[in-house]
Write an enzyme that holds these catalytic residues in place. Structure first.
Site, PDB file in Angstrom:
ATOM      1  N   HIS A  41      -7.039  -6.136  -0.576  1.00  0.00           N
ATOM      2  CA  HIS A  41      -5.980  -5.159  -0.309  1.00  0.00           C
ATOM      3  C   HIS A  41      -4.688  -5.940   0.151  1.00  0.00           C
ATOM      4  CE1 HIS A  41      -4.147  -1.276  -0.468  1.00  0.00           C
ATOM      5  NE2 HIS A  41      -3.911  -1.137   0.907  1.00  0.00           N
ATOM      6  N   SER A  99       0.759  -1.452   0.128  1.00  0.00           N
ATOM      7  CA  SER A  99      -0.119   0.037   0.150  1.00  0.00           C
ATOM      8  C   SER A  99       0.932   1.417   0.052  1.00  0.00           C
ATOM      9  CB  SER A  99      -1.000   0.059   1.201  1.00  0.00           C
ATOM     10  OG  SER A  99      -2.100   0.903   1.174  1.00  0.00           O
ATOM     11  N   ASP A 121      -9.143  -3.819  -6.057  1.00  0.00           N
ATOM     12  CA  ASP A 121      -8.457  -3.409  -4.702  1.00  0.00           C
ATOM     13  C   ASP A 121      -9.228  -2.155  -4.329  1.00  0.00           C
ATOM     14  OD1 ASP A 121      -7.085  -2.096  -2.851  1.00  0.00           O
ATOM     15  OD2 ASP A 121      -5.319  -3.377  -3.348  1.00  0.00           O
TER      16      ASP A 121
END
Length: 517
Positions: free
Chosen positions: A462, A216, A433
């Protein structure tokens, strides 16, 4: 749920070597940090990494890299040492996301989630709380609930007046941060400086090169690290990509796109269980019911749950199918106006704790890393546009943030992705996502060009490597980190996911989300 509760759930739930403006900054390799003295980790890290046992230590780094001999701050690191020194090939630096996420426990979480034995043999896995976070000289902006709704994801704005109201809150948050930063930490909380810290950690650990695994926002940090230090970065995996080296307004707005692309998986799951939850017989009906319920909650909250909170909960639930039942149960209770059931679910879930440090450091890094419009009308237009094109969540993702009122001037530009260097950047991305949609992986691939390869995964949620469930993706990631096998833009078809009932994986997932991943 009231807005103070939703703040906690947000935390659940994401250049060249030296830029021209910093030409006077000495190369990081010129610094001489002391070697790390390993010892016991802080109690909270021990608990979060259990049953895996980690070692912890500190590395001093310059607060301001333009003054490397000036004030130093401590960055705490953790280590899960190689399980087979004979097979050890180096260190694997890691980051779980955020910005603002604690990362000391991440090596333990990776091991607990079943990271391949070959990976644990090959590396000392290194975690860290980045500068400004957790046990590394933390930033606290005094973000108490008297400021109203404050979070790393702005509230859904139903109209222009809602944008204006949040603008007032955002301005107050920015002013509070500036007033409480008496130590002068905020201006130096940037992705570029954290990347410089990574290279000092490498030096402190006595390694010629360092590999990196980041999720991320960790993809932002990894992209900056590989760009700033192409000569000392080894094998790099950037997973669930933001799509650049800053979490700017465009990246935040992609949350709206991600929600649209991911919601269909939840809707199909819920429709197949209509007899249990009653929120729609088809995926299309589930979507219609979502929009209807959110609008109704805007006008008539149920036990404190309004449309803003419901949309935020739905967004964070898209992170992993493990969370689907929690959303479906709450949705059912809200749809039925059953305040007793809503209260019961809230009591069972417990009161989330608003992580002030995580939110404070999130603001500092995102606001410092890129230029943000100071014109409220710009955000009104963005919200109006995204409310139409991404009706599920766009009017939240596009909303104004405290960065519009940030009182600090940037002292260097956003890190430019360096496409010259070794072919050592493996990009891993789910097709669906919510926080970092597939477009982020494409943007990273386009920017790194021949240095990179994009692993496209037919998956939802995710997180791909180790945190994900796709067997092909796990094999590709391990083959690269352990054996150096760099594939050419492979496609990983949908695989058999882990069972929803796996309590260890569920607990680690929720802990990961709580750290800003």
């Amino acid at each position: 749920m009231n807005r103070s509760r939703s703040v906690g759930l947000v935390a659940l739930t994401l250049v060249t070597a030296v830029t021209a403006s910093l030409a006077a900054v000495p190369a990081v390799a010129a610094a001489s940090p002391s070697q790390v003295s390993w010892g016991a980790c802080p109690e909270d890290v021990v608990a979060d990494a259990a049953p895996t046992v980690l070692e912890c230590g500190t590395v001093p780094v310059p607060l301001d890299y333009r003054d490397p001999d000036g004030r130093q701050i401590d960055v705490m690191v953790s280590r899960l040492a190689s399980t087979d020194p004979a097979k050890r090939r180096g260190i694997l630096l890691t980051n779980p996301g955020g910005p603002g996420g604690t990362g000391l426990e991440l090596p333990g979480q990776l091991a607990n989630l079943g990271a391949p034995a070959s990976l644990l043999d090959a590396y000392d896995i290194i975690g860290m709380d980045p500068r400004g976070v957790g046990h590394s000289t933390p930033l606290l902006c005094g973000l108490t609930t008297d400021l109203g709704y404050w979070a790393n994801i702005p509230p859904y704005a139903v109209d222009e007046a809602a944008v204006d109201r949040h603008a007032a809150t955002s301005e107050a948050v920015a002013e509070r941060c500036a007033a409480t930063d008496t130590g002068g930490l905020i201006p130096h909380l940037t992705t570029a400086n954290t990347a410089r810290d990574l290279d000092l950690i490498r030096i402190a650990l006595g390694e010629e090169k360092a590999s990196f695994l980041g999720y991320s926002y960790g993809s932002v940090l990894g992209a900056a690290y590989a760009s700033m230090f192409p000569g000392t970065s080894d094998r790099i995996i950037i997973d669930s990509n933001v799509g650049g080296t800053a979490l700017d307004h465009d990246a935040l707005r992609r949350f709206g796109l991600g929600m649209e692309q991911t919601f269909g998986d939840f809707a199909a799951w819920a429709a197949a269980r209509h007899d249990t939850y009653g929120i729609g017989r088809t995926a299309a009906e589930v979507r219609r019911n979502y929009l209807t319920l959110a609008a109704r909650l805007d006008e008539e909250p149920v036990d404190g749950y309004d449309g803003v909170t419901f949309r935020l909960l739905a967004f964070t639930a898209m992170y992993d199918s493990i969370v689907y039942p929690l959303l479906a149960e709450l949705w059912q209770a809200l749809q039925n106006g059953d305040e007793a059931a809503v209260a019961k679910l809230a009591a069972e879930a417990g009161e989330p704790v608003a992580e002030e440090n995580a939110l404070s450091s999130f603001l500092a890094v995102t606001c410092n890393d890129s230029d943000w419009s100071e014109d409220v009308a710009t955000y009104r237009r963005a919200v109006a546009k995204d409310r139409k094109r991404y009706p599920l969540f766009g009017a939240a993702a596009a909303n104004i943030t405290p960065c519009a009122f940030w009182p600090y001037e940037r002292y260097e530009p956003t890190v430019k992705i360096n496409d010259r260097g070794p072919r050592n950047v493996l990009i891993m991305q789910n097709l669906r996502d919510p926080a970092t949609p597939y477009r982020g992986g494409q943007l990273a691939r386009e920017a790194f060009r021949k240095r990179s390869s994009l692993v496209t995964v037919d998956g939802s949620g995710h997180g791909v490597y180790v945190f994900g469930t796709n067997p092909c993706a796990q094999r590709v990631g391990t083959a690269y980190l352990v054996d150096g096998v760099m594939p050419r833009d492979p496609y990983c078809a949908a695989g058999t996911p882990a069972p929803d009932a796996d309590p260890r994986r569920r607990a680690d997932l929720l802990n990961r989300l709580s750290n800003g991943f």
